[in-house]
Scaffold this active site. Structure first.
Site, short mmCIF file in Angstrom:
data_model
loop_
_atom_site.label_atom_id
_atom_site.label_comp_id
_atom_site.label_asym_id
_atom_site.label_seq_id
_atom_site.Cartn_x
_atom_site.Cartn_y
_atom_site.Cartn_z
N TRP A 1 -18.31 41.08 3.78
CA TRP A 1 -17.22 41.55 4.66
C TRP A 1 -16.16 40.47 4.87
CZ3 TRP A 1 -22.39 41.65 5.61
CH2 TRP A 1 -22.91 40.65 6.43
N ARG A 2 -16.45 39.23 4.47
CA ARG A 2 -15.42 38.19 4.59
C ARG A 2 -14.54 38.17 3.34
NH1 ARG A 2 -19.40 33.55 7.08
NH2 ARG A 2 -19.29 34.29 9.23
N GLU B 1 -18.72 45.33 11.69
CA GLU B 1 -19.12 45.09 13.09
C GLU B 1 -20.12 46.14 13.55
OE1 GLU B 1 -18.67 42.41 14.64
OE2 GLU B 1 -17.27 41.59 13.17
N TYR C 1 -16.47 43.36 22.76
CA TYR C 1 -16.75 42.40 21.69
C TYR C 1 -16.12 42.86 20.36
CZ TYR C 1 -18.93 40.54 17.63
OH TYR C 1 -19.10 40.01 16.38
N ASP D 1 -20.77 37.64 21.37
CA ASP D 1 -22.04 38.27 21.00
C ASP D 1 -23.15 37.31 21.42
OD1 ASP D 1 -21.92 36.24 19.16
OD2 ASP D 1 -22.02 37.51 17.38
#
Ligand code: SF4
Length: 399
Positions: free
Chosen positions: A59-60, A72, A155, A173
């Site tokens: 996901w990065r 997320e 968050y 978190d």
């Protein structure tokens, strides 16, 4: 955030036994901790540490509003190692937010298979529909707009706004809260409202003064995941060690204090697997409660274990007459609040109505891992994927 009480003056003179014991246990944290004025030089160092040490996670590699929303949702309550495999598969199935919004809910739940906590998948699906219907298919940049999406709390909104759009929004978190609590030597129970308020305020103060809020928030999360771990933090490798009050006071092992968990309720699930001509009878769970809306073999559940005759009676009362009822195995499945004892049975029935699913269909429907395991125990052939056909030997074209 309330100001701190100044640390108590150091007692002078000879050490008493009590003081020696206190020293061995580490200095206590002061009762209320101030927010240090954020040190921008240290924040820059922390961001540079992140630049050098960021793990390569799927996901990065592709950061946009949609992928961040998916990541997320998956990362809440699921370990990174499990999300790594699921993330790319989910995006291959729903490459854009419009694909996800247009999908049937059962398809989305099936794609969530193995991640658990299916409520997150439902929320993600509804969030995608809201983005398409109300925001023209673009995930909003503003944290307040983000929080209008189903399943998006403070968050997640802060994470998307900061990580994707570079907004100076705070995040909090479990990992970040632990880092900030140790950094500020805050030994309050992390679930307490006061501790969370202080942690949010600290995170907000850092984000507001960070030249790169995205890098700062990533660094805080990475620090908690890889260095400032719950047990045995590696302080010698920590980029904020020079600032860390818990380290200075020898209190890292005591922060956060151990969590006192409530007792889990015990519930018995008697799953009855009926197979006919390679097809297995399934039913859908109700829309509320545990594993809402997922598929399962017909299951009688309750607070007590049922012997075979009582189970047969309960099945008949539910409109399912069976013969040859036989217990195969039992196992325990833990959820956050329940201790689920799954008793797997096999039986035969003459009933033809209902959903009789073949092997490929079984693999596509959304099912809890407990019921999937029950199926695998009773019908290993039906519950496992078909083997791909053996590749034929290539014929030699030469001599
Ligand atoms: S110095 Fe140690 S306890 Fe303090 S933040 Fe770093 S890793 Fe955590």
């Amino acid at each position: 955030v309330s100001g701190p009480a100044p640390p108590p003056p150091r007692p002078r003179g000879r050490r008493t036994a009590a003081r020696r014991a206190a020293a061995r246990a580490g200095s206590p944290c002061p009762p209320a901790i101030a927010l240090d004025p954020p040190d921008t030089r240290r924040i820059r160092e922390l961001c540079r540490w992140w630049d050098r040490h960021a793990r390569d996670l799927p996901w990065r590699r592709r950061r946009d509003g949609y992928t961040a929303l998916v990541a997320e949702a998956m990362l809440q309550q699921t370990q990174v190692s499990r999300v790594v495999g699921a993330f790319d598969a989910f995006l291959a199935r729903f490459p854009t937010i419009r694909h996800l919004a247009a999908a049937d809910e059962q398809m989305v739940l099936a794609a969530w298979d193995g991640l658990g906590y299916y409520r997150r998948a439902r929320h993600l699906h509804r969030a995608a529909r809201t983005v398409v219907e109300e925001f023209g298919g673009i995930v909003p940049r503003d944290a307040a707009d983000l929080r209008r999406l189903p399943g998006v709390g403070r968050y997640t909104a802060g994470a998307i706004a900061s990580l994707v759009y570079g907004r100076p929004e705070p995040i909090l978190d479990g990992n970040v809260q632990r880092v900030l609590a140790r950094w500020h030597c805050d030994d309050a129970a992390p679930q307490s409202a006061a501790a969370r308020r202080r942690a949010w305020a600290r995170s907000a103060a850092l984000a507001a003064s960070a030249p790169r809020p995205a890098a700062l928030n990533e660094a805080l999360m990475e620090l908690g995941a890889t260095i400032c771990t719950p047990r045995a933090p590696r302080c010698e490798a920590c980029p904020v060690a020079a600032l860390c009050l818990a380290r200075r006071r020898g209190r890292t092992a005591a922060i956060p204090p151990p969590r006192i968990r409530g007792r889990r309720t015990t519930v018995h699930h008697h799953a009855v697997i009926m197979e006919r001509r390679g097809r297995v009878l399934l039913e859908r769970r109700g829309e509320r409660g545990l594993w809402a809306g997922l598929w399962q073999p017909p299951t009688i559940e309750g607070p007590a274990h049922l012997a075979a005759p009582d189970l047969a009676t309960a099945l008949a009362a539910a409109g399912l007459k069976v013969t040859g009822l036989r217990h195969v195995s039992s196992f325990t499945h833990l959820t956050t609040h329940r201790h689920v004892l799954v008793h797997v049975h096999v039986a035969a029935t003459r009933i033809r109505r209902g959903s009789w699913l073949g092997r490929d269909e079984l693999l596509r429907v959304a099912m809890s891992s407990a019921h999937r395991r029950a199926l695998a125990v009773a019908t290993p052939r039906a519950a496992s994927p078909r083997r791909p056909p053996r590749p034929r030997r290539a014929r030699s074209l030469g001599s």
